[in-house]
Structures are given as structure tokens and as C-alpha cells.
Design a protein around this motif. Structure first.
Motif, PDB file in Angstrom:
ATOM      1  N   LEU A 132     -12.497  -7.134  -5.130  1.00  0.00           N
ATOM      2  CA  LEU A 132     -11.998  -6.892  -6.483  1.00  0.00           C
ATOM      3  C   LEU A 132     -12.301  -5.467  -6.938  1.00  0.00           C
ATOM      4  O   LEU A 132     -11.458  -4.816  -7.569  1.00  0.00           O
ATOM      5  CB  LEU A 132     -12.601  -7.894  -7.470  1.00  0.00           C
ATOM      6  CG  LEU A 132     -12.075  -9.332  -7.354  1.00  0.00           C
ATOM      7  CD1 LEU A 132     -12.889 -10.256  -8.253  1.00  0.00           C
ATOM      8  CD2 LEU A 132     -10.604  -9.397  -7.716  1.00  0.00           C
ATOM      9  N   ARG A 133     -13.471  -4.963  -6.606  1.00  0.00           N
ATOM     10  CA  ARG A 133     -13.800  -3.582  -6.950  1.00  0.00           C
ATOM     11  C   ARG A 133     -12.871  -2.608  -6.243  1.00  0.00           C
ATOM     12  O   ARG A 133     -12.417  -1.624  -6.829  1.00  0.00           O
ATOM     13  CB  ARG A 133     -15.251  -3.260  -6.570  1.00  0.00           C
ATOM     14  CG  ARG A 133     -16.262  -3.797  -7.536  1.00  0.00           C
ATOM     15  CD  ARG A 133     -17.656  -3.329  -7.149  1.00  0.00           C
ATOM     16  NE  ARG A 133     -18.649  -3.890  -8.049  1.00  0.00           N
ATOM     17  CZ  ARG A 133     -19.938  -3.958  -7.800  1.00  0.00           C
ATOM     18  NH1 ARG A 133     -20.407  -3.481  -6.649  1.00  0.00           N
ATOM     19  NH2 ARG A 133     -20.771  -4.476  -8.668  1.00  0.00           N
ATOM     20  N   ALA A 134     -12.616  -2.870  -4.969  1.00  0.00           N
ATOM     21  CA  ALA A 134     -11.732  -1.986  -4.198  1.00  0.00           C
ATOM     22  C   ALA A 134     -10.327  -2.015  -4.769  1.00  0.00           C
ATOM     23  O   ALA A 134      -9.663  -0.978  -4.884  1.00  0.00           O
ATOM     24  CB  ALA A 134     -11.729  -2.390  -2.725  1.00  0.00           C
ATOM     25  N   GLN A 135      -9.887  -3.214  -5.147  1.00  0.00           N
ATOM     26  CA  GLN A 135      -8.537  -3.345  -5.721  1.00  0.00           C
ATOM     27  C   GLN A 135      -8.460  -2.613  -7.054  1.00  0.00           C
ATOM     28  O   GLN A 135      -7.507  -1.889  -7.317  1.00  0.00           O
ATOM     29  CB  GLN A 135      -8.209  -4.832  -5.910  1.00  0.00           C
ATOM     30  CG  GLN A 135      -6.808  -5.081  -6.416  1.00  0.00           C
ATOM     31  CD  GLN A 135      -6.544  -6.569  -6.628  1.00  0.00           C
ATOM     32  OE1 GLN A 135      -7.472  -7.377  -6.628  1.00  0.00           O
ATOM     33  NE2 GLN A 135      -5.295  -6.922  -6.804  1.00  0.00           N
ATOM     34  N   THR A 136      -9.500  -2.772  -7.881  1.00  0.00           N
ATOM     35  CA  THR A 136      -9.527  -2.097  -9.182  1.00  0.00           C
ATOM     36  C   THR A 136      -9.624  -0.593  -8.993  1.00  0.00           C
ATOM     37  O   THR A 136      -8.928   0.175  -9.666  1.00  0.00           O
ATOM     38  CB  THR A 136     -10.724  -2.596 -10.012  1.00  0.00           C
ATOM     39  OG1 THR A 136     -10.642  -4.008 -10.147  1.00  0.00           O
ATOM     40  CG2 THR A 136     -10.733  -1.978 -11.383  1.00  0.00           C
ATOM     41  N   ALA A 137     -10.424  -0.139  -8.076  1.00  0.00           N
ATOM     42  CA  ALA A 137     -10.580   1.295  -7.816  1.00  0.00           C
ATOM     43  C   ALA A 137      -9.287   1.893  -7.293  1.00  0.00           C
ATOM     44  O   ALA A 137      -8.905   3.012  -7.650  1.00  0.00           O
ATOM     45  CB  ALA A 137     -11.719   1.535  -6.839  1.00  0.00           C
ATOM     46  N   GLY A 138      -8.568   1.173  -6.442  1.00  0.00           N
ATOM     47  CA  GLY A 138      -7.297   1.665  -5.899  1.00  0.00           C
ATOM     48  C   GLY A 138      -6.251   1.831  -6.974  1.00  0.00           C
ATOM     49  O   GLY A 138      -5.503   2.803  -6.995  1.00  0.00           O
ATOM     50  N   HIS A 139      -6.185   0.887  -7.905  1.00  0.00           N
ATOM     51  CA  HIS A 139      -5.203   0.969  -8.989  1.00  0.00           C
ATOM     52  C   HIS A 139      -5.588   2.043  -9.990  1.00  0.00           C
ATOM     53  O   HIS A 139      -4.728   2.716 -10.548  1.00  0.00           O
ATOM     54  CB  HIS A 139      -5.064  -0.390  -9.698  1.00  0.00           C
ATOM     55  CG  HIS A 139      -4.335  -1.401  -8.882  1.00  0.00           C
ATOM     56  ND1 HIS A 139      -3.000  -1.308  -8.621  1.00  0.00           N
ATOM     57  CD2 HIS A 139      -4.759  -2.533  -8.252  1.00  0.00           C
ATOM     58  CE1 HIS A 139      -2.622  -2.340  -7.879  1.00  0.00           C
ATOM     59  NE2 HIS A 139      -3.691  -3.095  -7.640  1.00  0.00           N
ATOM     60  N   THR A 140      -6.867   2.212 -10.251  1.00  0.00           N
ATOM     61  CA  THR A 140      -7.317   3.212 -11.204  1.00  0.00           C
ATOM     62  C   THR A 140      -7.022   4.615 -10.674  1.00  0.00           C
ATOM     63  O   THR A 140      -6.584   5.490 -11.410  1.00  0.00           O
ATOM     64  CB  THR A 140      -8.826   3.065 -11.474  1.00  0.00           C
ATOM     65  OG1 THR A 140      -9.076   1.719 -11.875  1.00  0.00           O
ATOM     66  CG2 THR A 140      -9.290   3.997 -12.557  1.00  0.00           C
ATOM     67  N   ALA A 141      -7.220   4.829  -9.386  1.00  0.00           N
ATOM     68  CA  ALA A 141      -6.947   6.149  -8.791  1.00  0.00           C
ATOM     69  C   ALA A 141      -5.479   6.456  -8.802  1.00  0.00           C
ATOM     70  O   ALA A 141      -5.067   7.605  -8.991  1.00  0.00           O
ATOM     71  CB  ALA A 141      -7.479   6.178  -7.354  1.00  0.00           C
ATOM     72  N   ALA A 142      -4.608   5.453  -8.666  1.00  0.00           N
ATOM     73  CA  ALA A 142      -3.175   5.657  -8.655  1.00  0.00           C
ATOM     74  C   ALA A 142      -2.617   5.728 -10.065  1.00  0.00           C
ATOM     75  O   ALA A 142      -1.461   6.065 -10.270  1.00  0.00           O
ATOM     76  CB  ALA A 142      -2.485   4.548  -7.887  1.00  0.00           C
ATOM     77  N   GLY A 143      -3.400   5.394 -11.055  1.00  0.00           N
ATOM     78  CA  GLY A 143      -2.976   5.451 -12.438  1.00  0.00           C
ATOM     79  C   GLY A 143      -2.190   4.228 -12.875  1.00  0.00           C
ATOM     80  O   GLY A 143      -1.580   4.240 -13.929  1.00  0.00           O
ATOM     81  N   THR A 144      -2.179   3.179 -12.098  1.00  0.00           N
ATOM     82  CA  THR A 144      -1.492   1.946 -12.477  1.00  0.00           C
ATOM     83  C   THR A 144      -2.515   0.894 -12.841  1.00  0.00           C
ATOM     84  O   THR A 144      -3.597   0.831 -12.228  1.00  0.00           O
ATOM     85  CB  THR A 144      -0.609   1.427 -11.324  1.00  0.00           C
ATOM     86  OG1 THR A 144      -1.445   1.203 -10.195  1.00  0.00           O
ATOM     87  CG2 THR A 144       0.477   2.413 -10.992  1.00  0.00           C
TER      88      THR A 144
END
Length: 150
Positions: A132-144
Motif C-alpha cells: 500500500l505504501r508503494a502504491q501510494t508513493a507511486g501515485h504521489t510521484a506521478a501526481g495522480t
């Protein structure tokens, strides 16, 4: 019925109980000797030569110099001195058992192994958290914004 008895007697709890009773009986003999032969003489000496085992009331009305004399005469007596000795025995036994159990509990705590790996449930929860952290971090970095379940 014989099979049921064999099953009952072979259970560990029954054997442990039997061992405990045997050790308790032997321990009682030791404590009785400790009280009678070691502790009571100095206590009697400090109290002016008083022997608790000779404290009694004669219900027969006669006067006897000692409990042994009253018993030889067949007198009915209330032997409260023996009761005092029994209470002292009890206090010593319970105190000694407390110290033994306390030390055994300390040894169990000292020798208790900490698990080297967490339980499987904990590992799964950590993997889910990390995903879940990785998924949240991936979306935050992409701006979505992360996907939210509906």
C-alpha cells in the motif's frame, strides 16, 4: 474401561501431579524437622524456655506438668501449642514454595526465546502495508491520486 484408565494414567498431568505429591510429602518432612529441630528451640530460648508443643488446656480438670503427662493419664486436652507449631510450619512451607515458584518463573522468563521470525499473519500484514505504501508513493510521484475502493 481399562483402555480409558490407561489413557487417563498416561496423560502427563497425572504423572506430574503424582510427582508433585511425592515431592510435597518429602518437603513436608524436611519442613517439620526444620521447625521442630532448628527454629523452635531458639524461639523457645528467646521466650524464656517456652515450648509451644506443651501449650494445652486440660478439659478433664486436672493439672498436668506437660502434654505428655496429660496424654499418659488419658486426659482430654486442647493442644493449641501443636496448632501454633502447625501454623508456623504452614507459613514456612508457603514462604519456601513462594520463593521456589518465584525463582522458577524468573528462569522461565530468562530462558524464553523471542521468536526469530514474526508469525505468518504478521508477515502478511507487513507485506500488505508495504504494498500500500508503494502504491501510494507511486501515485504521489506521478501526481495522480491513488485509487480508492468504491
Amino acid at each position: 474401561m481399562l483402555d480409558e484408565f490407561k489413557k487417563f494414567i498416561s496423560r502427563g498431568n497425572v504423572v506430574e501431579l503424582a510427582v508433585g505429591i511425592i515431592i510435597g510429602a518429602a518437603f513436608t518432612g524436611i519442613v517439620n524437622s526444620l521447625v521442630k529441630d532448628i527454629l523452635m528451640p531458639p524461639i523457645g530460648w528467646v521466650m524464656g524456655g517456652i515450648d509451644f508443643s506443651n501449650y494445652f488446656f486440660s478439659l478433664s480438670g486436672g493439672h498436668y506438668a506437660s502434654l505428655q503427662d496429660a496424654e499418659k493419664a488419658g486426659a482430654a486436652t486442647i493442644n493449641y501449642g501443636r496448632f501454633i507449631n502447625a501454623c508456623i510450619n504452614f507459613l514456612i512451607v508457603s514462604g519456601a514454595l513462594f520463593l521456589i515458584v518465584r525463582q522458577v518463573n524468573r528462569l522461565h522468563i530468562l530462558h524464553r526465546e523471542t521468536p526469530k521470525t514474526p508469525p505468518r499473519q504478521e508477515q502478511l500484514l507487513e507485506e500488505i502495508r508495504d504494498a500500500l505504501r508503494a502504491q501510494t508513493a507511486g501515485h504521489t510521484a506521478a501526481g495522480t491520486p491513488p485509487d480508492r475502493p468504491s
